[in-house]
Scaffold this active site. Sequence first.
Site, PDB file in Angstrom:
ATOM      1  N   ASP A  87      -9.524  -9.469   9.178  1.00 26.34           N
ATOM      2  CA  ASP A  87      -9.102  -8.073   8.776  1.00 26.34           C
ATOM      3  C   ASP A  87     -10.059  -6.908   8.878  1.00 26.34           C
ATOM      4  OD1 ASP A  87      -6.919  -6.681   7.887  1.00 26.34           O
ATOM      5  OD2 ASP A  87      -7.678  -6.198   6.166  1.00 26.34           O
ATOM      6  N   ARG A 128       0.897  -1.324   0.011  1.00 27.47           N
ATOM      7  CA  ARG A 128      -0.178   0.045   0.065  1.00 27.47           C
ATOM      8  C   ARG A 128       0.802   1.243   0.007  1.00 27.47           C
ATOM      9  NH1 ARG A 128      -1.815   0.884   4.276  1.00 27.47           N
ATOM     10  NH2 ARG A 128      -1.340  -1.169   5.629  1.00 27.47           N
ATOM     11  N   TYR A 169      -1.202  -3.483  -6.767  1.00 31.60           N
ATOM     12  CA  TYR A 169      -1.157  -4.474  -5.590  1.00 31.60           C
ATOM     13  C   TYR A 169      -2.566  -4.181  -4.844  1.00 31.60           C
ATOM     14  CZ  TYR A 169      -0.417  -5.274  -0.898  1.00 31.60           C
ATOM     15  OH  TYR A 169      -0.366  -5.974   0.356  1.00 31.60           O
ATOM     16  N   HIS A 187     -10.751  -1.842  11.578  1.00 30.07           N
ATOM     17  CA  HIS A 187      -9.459  -2.893  11.128  1.00 30.07           C
ATOM     18  C   HIS A 187      -9.206  -3.907  12.225  1.00 30.07           C
ATOM     19  CE1 HIS A 187      -5.190  -2.868   9.582  1.00 30.07           C
ATOM     20  NE2 HIS A 187      -5.921  -3.664   8.852  1.00 30.07           N
ATOM     21  N   ARG A 210       1.776 -12.055  -0.561  1.00 29.50           N
ATOM     22  CA  ARG A 210       0.443 -12.636   0.022  1.00 29.50           C
ATOM     23  C   ARG A 210      -0.273 -13.615  -0.512  1.00 29.50           C
ATOM     24  NH1 ARG A 210      -1.870  -8.541   3.479  1.00 29.50           N
ATOM     25  NH2 ARG A 210      -0.304  -6.962   3.627  1.00 29.50           N
ATOM     26  N   CYS A 251       0.573  -7.872  12.220  1.00 32.17           N
ATOM     27  CA  CYS A 251       0.815  -7.948  13.279  1.00 32.17           C
ATOM     28  C   CYS A 251       0.182  -9.324  13.794  1.00 32.17           C
ATOM     29  CB  CYS A 251       0.356  -7.005  14.142  1.00 32.17           C
ATOM     30  SG  CYS A 251       1.491  -5.280  14.383  1.00 32.17           S
ATOM     31  N   LYS A 267      -9.536  -1.990   1.626  1.00 35.50           N
ATOM     32  CA  LYS A 267      -9.520  -1.011   2.292  1.00 35.50           C
ATOM     33  C   LYS A 267      -9.837   0.095   1.975  1.00 35.50           C
ATOM     34  CE  LYS A 267      -6.179  -3.465   4.695  1.00 35.50           C
ATOM     35  NZ  LYS A 267      -6.488  -3.684   5.979  1.00 35.50           N
ATOM     36  N   SER A 276      -1.327  -3.478  10.190  1.00 38.34           N
ATOM     37  CA  SER A 276      -1.262  -4.746   9.459  1.00 38.34           C
ATOM     38  C   SER A 276       0.126  -5.341   9.735  1.00 38.34           C
ATOM     39  CB  SER A 276      -0.808  -3.816   8.086  1.00 38.34           C
ATOM     40  OG  SER A 276      -1.812  -2.974   7.760  1.00 38.34           O
TER      41      SER A 276
END
Length: 581
Positions: A278, A70, A198, A227, A367, A251, A207, A249
């Site tokens: 998420d 991102r 991406y 989130h 990913r 974690c 998002k 993000s």
Amino acid sequence: MTSKLSALNEWVDQVSAQCRASRVHWCDGSEAETQRLIEQMLETGDLLKLNEQTHPDCYLHRSDPKDVARVEHLTFVCTSNKDDAGPNNNWMDPAEAHALMNGLFSGCMEGRTLYVVPYCMGPIDSPLSRCGVELTDSPYVVANMRLMTRMGQAALDRVEREGTFVKGLHSTGELDPERRYIMHFPEELSIQSFGSGYGGNALLGKKCHALRIASYQARSEGWLAEHMLIVGIENPAGEVRYVAAAFPSACGKTNLAMLIPPEAYREQGWKVWTVGDDICWLHPGEDGRLYAINPEAGFFGVAPGTSDKTNPNALAMLDREAIFTNVATTEDNQPWWEGLDDRVPATDWQGRDFDPKNGPAAHPNSRFTVSIQRCPSYSDQAESKAGVPIDAIVFGGRRASLAPLVLEARDWQHGVLVGGAMASETTAAATGQVGVVRRDPMAMKPFCGYHFGDYWGHWLALGEKLTHPPKIFQVNWFRRDADGGFIWPGFGDNLRVLEWILARCRGEVEASETPVGLLPADGDINLDGLAEQPDMNTLLAFDQAGWREEVQAIDAFLQEFEPRVPQALKDELARVKSALS
Ligand code: OXD
Ligand code: MN
């Protein structure tokens, strides 16, 4: 094909003319359509087939090496009044942003197909769900959106019934970082993204819609777009309680959402059910509780570090029907990433022969995309129209020191302060330096579509409406010892902390009070069956001097959002400060 909704047809016609698309394809979301797209991407090299024996229907996509995360510095919230976007967002005047984007989109789809992607965020028949349509020239985006959302005919039917939808326009452009912008127009419920393929920049349902636009919409409609993962914890008596947890993000949200209980817990009958990993939309219910839905239908998870030790559930769903982005491959063409196992990869994420001198084989932000229905711990409540009732909200960060393993907020208002003051070390999920502590309120720093001051005010106002609000907690799995090692084992053992959290929610255990919140009493975190006893004294220590510095830092941080910081939040901080002195 066209739609029964003239507003949608007109928009598609206008965009197709502006971008000079060579063809327009309305996506129905069918299997046959996906197969055709995949064939086409195999021909163009957008996708590479992985080992069919070990990974049937799995594909690899290698993105442009400069398009791997991102881009927060190129992401804008374009409200008519600059202050409404807040210091937490980059802002551009909507007219200026439209002029800029019109220039970029003009003629950008010559020779390309414009795909019309109707999607629904949330269960297709839930009143809590919201729909959007993404127009994109990327078949990779279409294939990902099919896994990540309820995409196709059923979503289009709902869009036509409701007549309103979030408009997302996306083009990969030339993938030139100098001509890359992710623009949000919350007042118009629209998104325009140019120059990146991406995930978070291009899969606009995620998002851009489900967090930035939805948070704005949620404020006026009286709910929250967060989130957060959503997980159901089943105790040996068969009762399932739901927890929503916000972490920045990369974690470990995906790992926590599908954790496997430690052996001793499994033997007693504990189970964990995954609702989402998420994003979480929280709505107040008529009974005064908060109800959560996962707007997504799939995972776009970080691959590195995923293994049969850290996340066996994730691994179990990654051997079929998955798209991998920027992972490495083994000699026999299986996907591979750091932390998976000790095989040596043959090819790195850029398609070069693997050479450790070039850095990690898989990109640190590589990913996997896979449908949530493939998850072994998929919850039978994930499609619930009403959502699942939330008992606890957990805020977590990656902090080497100070933040204890777990801490309970005194009440909702204190919980909003705890969430608002969250801080964490940065990760590879966004471009920029990794490992720097930054404030990340509610893990929403990159995702809140409006001024943080107003956002905290909205949290406080919503809490007042709840007669049975969830309890709020803070956790930190990432405390380090003097040698830099993690003190807490993490992963499945995080259930030990969740057990304490749920016991607190049911009023079954005491806690010890400190000025910054409530800590577990000695021995109240169950450590049975752990091979090594972690240093609980450090994990649960209350460091008065450290917290005094922390509240100064929080105070300075809040000031950045003046004059919109709610008085109640300042009062709460003043209360903590005075308790500490
Ligand atoms: C994500 C992120 O992809 O937070 O979920 O970056
Ligand atoms: Mn995320």
